[in-house]
Motif scaffolding. Structure first.
Motif, mmCIF file in Angstrom:
data_model
loop_
_atom_site.group_PDB
_atom_site.id
_atom_site.type_symbol
_atom_site.label_atom_id
_atom_site.label_comp_id
_atom_site.label_asym_id
_atom_site.label_seq_id
_atom_site.Cartn_x
_atom_site.Cartn_y
_atom_site.Cartn_z
ATOM 1 N N TRP A 157 0.838 -1.206 0.000
ATOM 2 C CA TRP A 157 0.000 0.000 0.000
ATOM 3 C C TRP A 157 0.872 1.254 0.000
ATOM 4 O O TRP A 157 0.654 2.170 -0.798
ATOM 5 C CB TRP A 157 -0.895 -0.055 1.227
ATOM 6 N N THR A 205 1.293 3.830 -3.337
ATOM 7 C CA THR A 205 0.901 5.237 -3.246
ATOM 8 C C THR A 205 2.096 6.157 -3.515
ATOM 9 O O THR A 205 1.936 7.229 -4.119
ATOM 10 C CB THR A 205 0.317 5.542 -1.854
ATOM 11 N N VAL A 260 -1.406 3.947 -7.010
ATOM 12 C CA VAL A 260 -2.664 4.133 -6.284
ATOM 13 C C VAL A 260 -2.740 5.592 -5.841
ATOM 14 O O VAL A 260 -1.768 6.145 -5.315
ATOM 15 C CB VAL A 260 -2.738 3.195 -5.062
ATOM 16 N N GLN A 317 -3.309 8.614 -3.651
ATOM 17 C CA GLN A 317 -3.377 8.885 -2.213
ATOM 18 C C GLN A 317 -4.646 9.639 -1.831
ATOM 19 O O GLN A 317 -5.150 9.495 -0.719
ATOM 20 C CB GLN A 317 -2.164 9.719 -1.769
ATOM 21 N N PHE A 345 -7.262 6.757 -1.470
ATOM 22 C CA PHE A 345 -6.946 5.586 -0.657
ATOM 23 C C PHE A 345 -5.995 5.877 0.501
ATOM 24 O O PHE A 345 -5.661 4.979 1.262
ATOM 25 C CB PHE A 345 -6.336 4.487 -1.544
ATOM 26 N N GLN A 385 -2.559 6.882 2.712
ATOM 27 C CA GLN A 385 -1.231 6.283 2.761
ATOM 28 C C GLN A 385 -0.944 5.871 4.203
ATOM 29 O O GLN A 385 -1.228 6.635 5.133
ATOM 30 C CB GLN A 385 -0.184 7.293 2.273
ATOM 31 N N ALA A 390 -8.798 11.341 3.430
ATOM 32 C CA ALA A 390 -8.766 9.877 3.401
ATOM 33 C C ALA A 390 -7.980 9.317 4.581
ATOM 34 O O ALA A 390 -8.365 8.299 5.168
ATOM 35 C CB ALA A 390 -8.163 9.392 2.087
ATOM 36 N N TYR A 438 -9.420 6.534 7.354
ATOM 37 C CA TYR A 438 -8.769 5.257 7.667
ATOM 38 C C TYR A 438 -8.281 5.226 9.120
ATOM 39 O O TYR A 438 -8.310 4.171 9.766
ATOM 40 C CB TYR A 438 -7.606 5.006 6.713
#
Length: 291
Positions: free
Chosen positions: A49, A53, A58, A60, A63, A65, A249, A253
């Motif tokens: 992951w 990123t 992907v 950031q 999703f 970091q 994000a 998370y």
């Protein structure tokens, strides 16, 4: 007397099989391998992951970091949140979760065993329980928020509903699965209905009930967070909703991970409680140690 020797010998052999050092060493090696593989999976998931990123594979923005998520959580613990101390948010969510969990478990176990043992009650109340259980939880959360406001009551009621059905069906099935021959023998020996209930039915259903508690606490925590997400003035759900509104994000998370850690700690405590209360269960056979 001659028959007692081989029986005793078999018992000794069985005991030796249970404590055979080969099985103990094999179980220890297996446990070590399990921990190593778990650590490897963790490194692969979060390391990948972080790497993806950083490389831009992907995004950031959508999703997050891992390093930013950890920094966000540390900031909350150190400096607080827009709604006060992070410990206050955790405390509010835990209060809603535990209150709803305790009440929901009590209602689920009581009604589950009652309907499981009394066919008339099951026939009368069964359809209504199925109707309430079919209501989408998100819709129910919104209804409870409108009816009871943004305070503690609406969240606790939502948690009670989620926990109740999780525990009820297991308690109901556990009460139905009691050995009829055992119950009939107890009645022949003069046991009253209350004695049959407390000495046979409830202990027999305990394993079913504890099996549901592990999932029930997770539902309780989900109910509290979803209720706060729908509308609240404090709590982890409000914190997650706020970070979503600002397209943060990492904050989303971080809130999810904090919630997950609470759920894992609760699972650990429930497992300890289950092992203490269900000591009467036979231990795992030595064959399982070889798997």
């Amino acid at each position: 007397m001659q028959m007692s020797v081989p029986i005793a010998t078999q018992a000794v052999d069985t005991a030796q099989d249970v404590v055979d050092p080969r099985f103990v060493n094999r179980a220890r090696r297996r446990r070590t391998v399990v921990y190593l593989v778990r650590a490897a999976v963790f490194v692969v998931i979060f390391g990948g992951w972080q790497l993806f990123t950083q490389l831009g594979i992907v995004d950031q923005f959508f999703f997050g970091q891992p390093t930013k998520i950890v920094r966000q959580a540390m900031t909350w613990f150190r400096d607080g949140t827009p709604y006060g101390s992070l410990w206050t948010q955790i405390g509010v969510t835990l209060e809603e979760t535990v209150l709803g969990f305790v009440i929901g478990v009590a209602l689920g176990v009581t009604l589950g065993i009652a309907l499981g043992r009394v066919r008339f009650l099951s026939d009368v109340l069964g359809p209504y329980i199925k109707v309430v259980n079919s209501i989408p939880r998100i819709v129910l959360g919104a209804i409870l928020t409108v009816a009871f406001g943004l305070g503690l009551e609406s969240k606790v009621l939502l948690v009670i509903v989620l926990v109740f059905f999780s525990v009820f069906f297991n308690a109901f099935q556990g009460a139905r699965e009691v050995d009829r021959n055992l119950v009939n023998n107890a009645r022949i020996l003069g046991a009253s209905r209350s004695q049959v209930l407390t000495s046979i039915v409830v202990p027999s259903a305990t394993s079913w009930i504890f099996a549901s508690l592990h999932a029930a606490f997770g539902f309780a925590l989900i109910g509290a967070v979803v209720g706060e997400y729908a509308g609240a003035d404090k709590g982890l759900g409000l914190l997650i909703a706020n970070t979503q509104g600002t397209f943060d994000a990492a904050g989303i998370y971080a809130g999810m991970i904090i919630t997950t850690v609470i759920a894992l700690l609760a699972e650990w405590l429930l497992t300890l409680l289950e092992n203490r209360l269900l000591r009467w269960r036979p231990p795992a056979s030595s064959i399982e140690a070889q798997i």
